[in-house]
Scaffold this motif. Structure first.
Motif, mmCIF file in Angstrom:
data_model
loop_
_atom_site.group_PDB
_atom_site.id
_atom_site.type_symbol
_atom_site.label_atom_id
_atom_site.label_comp_id
_atom_site.label_asym_id
_atom_site.label_seq_id
_atom_site.Cartn_x
_atom_site.Cartn_y
_atom_site.Cartn_z
ATOM 1 N N ASN A 86 64.617 73.751 42.138
ATOM 2 C CA ASN A 86 64.245 72.987 43.414
ATOM 3 C C ASN A 86 65.147 72.481 44.083
ATOM 4 O O ASN A 86 65.569 72.550 45.198
ATOM 5 N N ALA A 87 65.962 71.407 43.299
ATOM 6 C CA ALA A 87 66.950 70.576 43.747
ATOM 7 C C ALA A 87 68.249 71.278 44.353
ATOM 8 O O ALA A 87 68.695 71.100 45.072
ATOM 9 N N THR A 88 68.310 72.163 43.256
ATOM 10 C CA THR A 88 69.629 73.008 43.650
ATOM 11 C C THR A 88 69.700 73.989 44.761
ATOM 12 O O THR A 88 70.569 74.162 45.417
ATOM 13 N N MET A 89 68.368 74.594 44.774
ATOM 14 C CA MET A 89 68.221 75.748 45.834
ATOM 15 C C MET A 89 68.254 75.138 47.289
ATOM 16 O O MET A 89 68.723 75.630 48.029
ATOM 17 N N ALA A 90 67.885 73.664 47.213
ATOM 18 C CA ALA A 90 67.829 72.920 48.349
ATOM 19 C C ALA A 90 69.328 72.586 48.992
ATOM 20 O O ALA A 90 69.534 72.512 50.095
ATOM 21 N N LYS A 91 70.371 72.766 48.036
ATOM 22 C CA LYS A 91 71.547 72.601 48.488
ATOM 23 C C LYS A 91 72.271 73.673 48.809
ATOM 24 O O LYS A 91 73.373 73.718 49.483
ATOM 25 N N LYS A 93 73.418 77.412 50.359
ATOM 26 C CA LYS A 93 73.200 77.719 51.813
ATOM 27 C C LYS A 93 72.853 79.186 52.093
ATOM 28 O O LYS A 93 72.170 79.638 52.903
ATOM 29 N N LYS A 98 73.083 81.394 45.881
ATOM 30 C CA LYS A 98 71.866 81.643 45.276
ATOM 31 C C LYS A 98 71.745 82.552 44.046
ATOM 32 O O LYS A 98 71.400 82.345 43.069
#
Length: 227
Positions: A86-91, A93, A98
Motif C-alpha cells: 500500500n505504501a509503495t503503490m501510493a508513490k 504513478k 506498478k
C-alpha cells in the motif's frame, strides 16, 4: 488493472501440497516447558532417547505450539507485505511502474518462500490461514479475490479443500477453542521474546479472552455419571 505482487504468495499457500504426513513425536526442551501457558504437567515419562509421554490434551497443545512457531512468521510477513504494498503503490504513478514493481517482488517471494511453504503439512496450512486472518483482518480467500480475481480465489479455495483447508476460515478466539489456545500460545511467546510480536489487525484483550473462556468452561454442562 494491475496484478498484486502478493498474489503468488497467497496462491502458493492455497495450492501447495499440505498433504505430507507428520509424526507427532515430541521431545522436551526448555522452550517447550515454558511456552505451554497455564498448563500443569502431570506425569512425564522419559525414554532413553528423551521422548516423553504425557496427557493427550497437553500433548495436543504442545503440537499446536510447534505448528504456530512454524507458520506465524509467514502470517506476519503477509501483513508486512500488505503494508509495504500500500505504501509503495501510493508513490508509483504509472501502470508500467506498478507492473515492474510487482514482478520484482513477486519473483523474490517465489524464490525465497516456495521451498519452505512446500514443507508445510495440511494442519500447518489450516493454522496459517487462521493466522493470516489474525494479522491482516481478511481471510486468505478475500485477499486472493481482492488482489487477483474472484475466479482465482474460487479455484484456490477448491484446491485447498482437497487438503482439508478452507481459505475462508476466520480467526475467532472468543468462539473457537483452538483459536483461544493459539492466542494463548502467541501471547506467552511474545512475552518471553520467543516470537517477534506483531499486533493483530483487530485488537484482542487477552485478559478478557481468558476470563471469557474460564466462565464459559464453568457453565458447560457436566456429563452425567454412568449408573
Amino acid at each position: 488493472m494491475y496484478k498484486s505482487l502478493l498474489s503468488s504468495f497467497f496462491l502458493l499457500i492455497a495450492t501447495f501440497s499440505f498433504a505430507q504426513t507428520e509424526t507427532d513425536t515430541l521431545r522436551m526442551t526448555q522452550q517447550d516447558s515454558s511456552i505451554i501457558y497455564s498448563i500443569e504437567l502431570k506425569e512425564i515419562i522419559f525414554t532413553p532417547d528423551n521422548v516423553y509421554s504425557m496427557d493427550e490434551d497437553k500433548k495436543a497443545k504442545l503440537i499446536l505450539k510447534r505448528r504456530i512457531f512454524k507458520v506465524y512468521p509467514y502470517a506476519k510477513l503477509t501483513a508486512d507485505k500488505l503494508t509495504q504494498l500500500n505504501a509503495t503503490m501510493a508513490k508509483l504513478k504509472t501502470s508500467r511502474e506498478k507492473k515492474k514493481y510487482f514482478k520484482i517482488v513477486e519473483k523474490y517471494l517465489e524464490e525465497e518462500f516456495e521451498p519452505r511453504l512446500k514443507k508445510l503439512s495440511r494442519k500447518d496450512g489450516q493454522i496459517l490461514v487462521k493466522l493470516i486472518y489474525r494479522q491482516t483482518g481478511s481471510t486468505t480467500f478475500d485477499l486472493i479475490k481482492e488482489y487477483k480475481s474472484s475466479w482465482k480465489a474460487f479455484w484456490a479455495n477448491s484446491t485447498a479443500y482437497l487438503f482439508d483447508i478452507n481459505l475462508k476460515t476466520q480467526y475467532k478466539p472468543f468462539d473457537v477453542k483452538e483459536d483461544y489456545h493459539i492466542e494463548g500460545i502467541l501471547n506467552a511467546a511474545f512475552n518471553q521474546g520467543q516470537l517477534s510480536k506483531q499486533e493483530p489487525s483487530k485488537p484482542i484483550d487477552f485478559d478478557k479472552l481468558n476470563e471469557h473462556w474460564i466462565n464459559k468452561i464453568k457453565i458447560q454442562p457436566k456429563t452425567e455419571p454412568k449408573e
